[in-house]
Every structure is written in structure tokens, then in C-alpha cells.
Design a protein around this motif. Structure first.
Motif, PDB file in Angstrom:
ATOM      1  N   ALA A  30      35.048  33.145  41.824  1.00  0.00           N
ATOM      2  CA  ALA A  30      34.008  34.233  41.784  1.00  0.00           C
ATOM      3  C   ALA A  30      34.293  34.833  43.205  1.00  0.00           C
ATOM      4  CB  ALA A  30      32.642  33.658  41.956  1.00  0.00           C
ATOM      5  N   MET A  53      34.477  29.316  34.456  1.00  0.00           N
ATOM      6  CA  MET A  53      35.062  30.158  34.952  1.00  0.00           C
ATOM      7  C   MET A  53      35.532  30.919  35.304  1.00  0.00           C
ATOM      8  SD  MET A  53      32.859  30.870  37.701  1.00  0.00           S
ATOM      9  CE  MET A  53      32.254  30.754  39.050  1.00  0.00           C
ATOM     10  N   VAL A  57      35.042  35.275  34.241  1.00  0.00           N
ATOM     11  CA  VAL A  57      35.294  36.178  35.024  1.00  0.00           C
ATOM     12  C   VAL A  57      36.272  36.889  34.472  1.00  0.00           C
ATOM     13  CG1 VAL A  57      35.141  35.058  37.234  1.00  0.00           C
ATOM     14  CG2 VAL A  57      37.137  34.860  35.982  1.00  0.00           C
ATOM     15  N   ALA A  86      26.941  37.362  33.547  1.00  0.00           N
ATOM     16  CA  ALA A  86      26.805  35.636  32.782  1.00  0.00           C
ATOM     17  C   ALA A  86      25.333  35.710  32.321  1.00  0.00           C
ATOM     18  CB  ALA A  86      26.744  35.077  34.305  1.00  0.00           C
ATOM     19  N   SER A  97      27.634  29.278  37.705  1.00  0.00           N
ATOM     20  CA  SER A  97      28.575  30.790  36.670  1.00  0.00           C
ATOM     21  C   SER A  97      26.921  31.708  37.944  1.00  0.00           C
ATOM     22  CB  SER A  97      27.947  30.974  35.529  1.00  0.00           C
ATOM     23  OG  SER A  97      28.119  29.781  35.046  1.00  0.00           O
ATOM     24  N   VAL A 100      28.662  34.059  40.300  1.00  0.00           N
ATOM     25  CA  VAL A 100      29.324  35.529  40.651  1.00  0.00           C
ATOM     26  C   VAL A 100      28.048  36.391  40.946  1.00  0.00           C
ATOM     27  CG1 VAL A 100      30.685  34.624  38.254  1.00  0.00           C
ATOM     28  CG2 VAL A 100      28.647  35.669  37.531  1.00  0.00           C
ATOM     29  N   ASN A 172      26.606  32.527  47.683  1.00  0.00           N
ATOM     30  CA  ASN A 172      26.492  33.852  47.006  1.00  0.00           C
ATOM     31  C   ASN A 172      26.065  34.600  48.120  1.00  0.00           C
ATOM     32  OD1 ASN A 172      26.299  34.586  44.230  1.00  0.00           O
ATOM     33  ND2 ASN A 172      25.019  33.112  44.064  1.00  0.00           N
TER      34      ASN A 172
END
Ligand code: EPZ
Length: 421
Positions: A30, A53, A57, A86, A97, A100, A172
Motif C-alpha cells: 500500500a 493486495m 493496487v 477499493a 485493503s 490504501v 494508515n
């Protein structure tokens, strides 16, 4: 639907090589969205979750190419973001996920990510992720089961305080903060080694981060990030799982490419249970010390406490230990799905809320069982390796999510294991 057939009773002997960590690979992939320059990742494990993943992307605009043909080395390049979404069908299969979200906001100023929905081990909300991103200036709406996040003027550094540690929310927040204007301070950050690995990659891309691995991480935002190359850390959960495979079968395994300290609190607990763990120059040897396993209480805690991802495996070990063991799960609401399946193999376990009391038995007996989630599946494999007779494990796609070539690695050290379609 593939199944595993295991005939137990063989002490495992030999060498197992630990692969790259799934829970490092996913955020690292990510993070490559944060730059328009190429990033090379080495020691990438061949796992279903990693494939998912990479596919996600790629849909966003990343070209992913294997370098040198070997599956372990991937070159990721996102010259521009072609999508910022996503979708539900991906997120529901793999909660990671949502990682992202931070990169898409930081690089492109907007993101549309499906809420993860529940999974086998609990509801697993993302409220902490969203609050952190709002602190950085994101405007977030929930529309039709999707998170719609926007930061039209970019993100601005802030103080983020987590009431409880969350690995994903810390990741994140970290990935969003590195491109935010000004300074960010994350207080109450999760301390898992995979966060340290993520910070290592981000810093090699030019990010300015201090304190990853502690509960306070400080970031000075930069305008853009460069490319980099990074070798993914070894999978501590896989290492711990193989150590317990040696313990439960009364064998001796050299576990390569994983330093012993990666086991955190599990190291002491395994020694208390009767395993001998000896450091070597490229890993460690795990064996059952004087032939007897002792019942030991464990409580899962955020790192550096006993990893929740090792709880099911440890419970399998306790099923054949002498005496009783209280296994308490404090991270997830419903992470005892392996209990009824272990009981089909003859284990004696009673569950009271978040605690399971295991009374050790002399021998487990093989039987057909069903995998339910990733770590529960591997606890059934461990139990089957110690059980008398044959065990058939169904729904082993769960295993493929997190254990690279598990049946091959176990067969190579003497396990009587066969994967049948
Ligand atoms: C990561 O999940 C791991 N996954 C999990 O491994 C691991 O079990 C978990 O951390 C704990 O160590 C990856 O790294 C891809 P959390 P994550 O946010 O980030 C609650 C495996 O088997 N919470 O630390 O989702 C949450 O419900 C997987 O490899 C909120 O309430 O875990 C849980 O009870 C399973 N709100 C607790 O915090 C939030 O916004 C810890 O979750 C986020 C989390």
C-alpha cells in the motif's frame, strides 16, 4: 476445494525457512502508492492475500512486475493514480485493503473504500482509522457501505491520540502523515515489528519518521517521496507456528531467517511450556526439552505481549500438555473458532467468554475437521501432526492466505501430509 490429509505421530526433524511477513507485505505494498517512482520489494511471500493486495493496487494504477523471474522480488510503479477505490468485493475478502485509504488520501486527495464488514474473528470496525484521518484534515462520509474520504487542500499534520492500539489504524495514519503539511504526533501507536518495517521503507523513500515501534511516533511531512528498495522482514507468526510444530510433535526444527526475539512474549511462554529455543546465526532451533509439555496460561496482548495471531496455535500445543492452561483472548471478540474443531480431535476445552480452559490429554485422535479462519486452520494442522491416525482438514484456502507452501515445508521435515483437490 482442496483438503489436507495428515497422519500424525511423527516427530518433525530438519530445517524450515521462514518467508517474508504477510502483515508487513500488505502495508508495504500500500505504501508504494505514495510515490510516482518505482519501489522494489524483496522477500515477498507467495500468499493469496499478497496477490489480492497486488491486484488492488494494480486496479488503482500500479504496474507490478516480478524482478528476475523469482516470485520473491516485485517492482511496483504508480506513475499516476488511475482510480481511487477499493471495492467491496475485494475489501470483504481481505480487510487489509483498507490500508490504501491513507496513501490514496495523501497522494491523490480522495479515496472511496468499502467498509470491511465483519469477518470470522469479529466485527473489526475501522473507526480508529477514520478518526485519525479526520484529525489530519480529511472529510469523511459513509455512503452506501463505502467510506468516501476527501482532502481537497491536502492533509495537515496534527496530534493523533489512539484510545487503544490498532495496527492498521497506526499504519494508515503513518502513511497519510508522511505527505501531510507540517508535523504529526501519533500517541498510543501500535508497536508491532511490522510497523517498524513500514517506517523503514517510508524513511528510505525520504519520509521523516521517529519512534516507530514505540507508542509515540513523530512525523515531519515532506512534499514528495522517492523510490526505494526494501527487503520484507520475516514472518514472526510463521516462525512461532513452526516452533510449536516442533514442540507438539516432540521433534527438533532449525527455523531459519527469523531471529528469536521476533517471538516477543511468546518466547518465554514457549519455554515455560517446555520448549528449548536456542539462537543460531541465522535463526533458532526449537525442540521439546525433556519430552514433556506443561500447561501454561497465556493472555493475548498488543505487541510486545503474546500475539493474538499465535493464540490458536498455542491452544493446540496446550491440548497435549500436562495439566491445564487458561488461554485468554483480549484482542478479538470471537477468536475461538478452532475450539469445537480441536474438540473433535479429542481435546478437552471449555470456553467462558474470552477465556478457554484447556485440560491436556494423553493423545489426540485424528478426525475430519474444518478450517474457519487463517490462524484457526493452522492450529488444526498442529493438532493433526500430533494426533494418532489420520486427520482430514477441509476449507484450507484459509491457510493459503497466510502460510507459504505450508504442506511442502512440513513434508520436507518429515510430516505425513498430503494436499488433495
Ligand atoms: C492486524 O489486524 C493484523 N492484520 C491481524 O492479523 C492481527 O491479528 C491484528 O493486527 C492484531 O495484531 C494485518 O496486519 C494485515 P487491529 P488489524 O486494528 O490492523 C479493534 C492475521 O491473522 N479495532 O490492531 O485489523 C479491532 O476490532 C490477522 O494475520 C477497532 O475497534 O488489527 C480489534 O478488536 C488477523 N477499531 C482490535 O482493535 C478500529 O478502527 C485490534 O485490531 C480498528 C481496530
Amino acid at each position: 476445494m482442496d483438503r489436507l490429509l495428515i497422519t500424525g505421530g511423527v516427530p518433525l526433524e530438519g530445517t524450515v525457512t521462514v518467508s517474508g511477513a504477510k502483515n508487513a507485505a500488505l502495508p508495504l505494498i500500500a505504501a508504494t502508492l505514495l510515490t510516482d517512482r518505482p519501489v522494489e520489494l524483496d522477500n515477498v511471500p507467495e500468499l493469496a492475500d499478497v496477490t489480492s493486495m497486488l491486484r488492488l493496487v494494480q486496479r488503482i494504477g500500479t504496474s507490478a512486475t516480478y524482478v528476475g523471474g523469482a516470485p520473491g522480488r516485485v517492482r511496483l510503479h504508480t506513475p499516476e493514480l488511475l482510480a481511487r477505490e477499493a471495492p467491496y468485493d475485494l475489501v470483504r475478502k481481505m480487510r487489509a485493503s483498507v490500508l490504501v485509504l491513507g496513501p490514496l488520501l495523501a497522494r491523490g486527495g480522495e479515496a472511496r473504500v468499502s467498509l470491511p464488514g465483519g469477518c470470522a474473528i469479529g466485527p473489526r470496525p475501522i473507526d480508529l482509522h477514520l478518526k485519525a484521518l479526520e484529525r489530519l484534515g480529511a472529510v469523511i462520509d459513509l455512503v452506501d457501505g463505502y467510506v468516501e474520504a476527501r482532502a481537497p487542500k491536502g492533509l495537515a499534520g496534527a496530534e493523533i491520540e489512539f484510545p487503544q492500539p490498532s495496527v492498521g489504524a497506526t499504519e494508515n495514519a503513518l502513511m497519510a502523515a508522511v505527505l501531510a503539511r507540517g508535523a504529526t504526533r501519533i500517541v498510543g501507536a501500535a508497536r508491532e515489528p511490522e510497523i517498524v518495517d513500514l517506517a523503514l521503507l517510508l524513511r528510505s523513500m525520504g519520509a521523516r519518521i521517529v519512534g516507530a515501534g514505540t507508542s509515540v511516533i513523530e512525523i515531519e511531512g515532506v512534499a514528495r517521496l522517492e523510490g526505494a528498495s526494501h527487503t520484507i522482514m520475516p514472518d514472526r507468526i510463521e516462525a512461532g507456528t513452526y516452533a510449536m510444530a516442533a514442540g507438539i510433535t516432540g521433534g527438533t526444527l532449525l527455523i531459519r531467517n527469523a531471529p528469536l526475539e521476533l517471538l516477543g512474549a511468546a518466547r518465554e511462554k514457549l519455554v515455560e511450556a517446555g520448549l528449548e529455543l536456542v539462537e543460531t546465526q541465522d535463526g533458532f532451533v526449537a525442540r521439546r526439552a525433556d519430552g514433556v509439555l506443561e500447561g501454561v496460561d497465556v493472555m493475548t496482548r498488543p505487541y510486545p505481549g503474546f500475539a493474538t495471531d499465535l493464540q490458536a496455535q498455542f491452544m493446540a500445543l496446550m491440548c497435549v500438555a500436562r495439566g491445564a492452561a487458561m488461554v485468554t483472548e483480549t484482542i478479538f471478540e470471537n477468536r475461538f473458532m478452532h475450539v469445537p474443531e480441536l474438540m473433535r480431535l479429542g481435546a478437552r476445552i471449555t470456553v467462558h467468554g474470552g477465556s478457554a480452559l484447556v485440560r491436556g490429554v494423553e493423545r489426540l485422535k485424528g478426525a475430519p475437521v474444518m478450517a474457519t479462519d487463517l490462524r484457526a486452520s493452522v492450529s488444526l494442522v498442529l493438532a493433526a501432526l500430533a494426533a494418532e491416525g489420520r486427520t482430514e482438514i477441509n476449507r484450507i484456502y484459509h491457510l493459503d492466505r497466510g502460510y507459504e507452501h505450508l504442506d511442502k515445508k512440513l513434508a520436507a521435515v518429515g510430516a505425513r501430509i498430503e494436499r488433495v483437490p
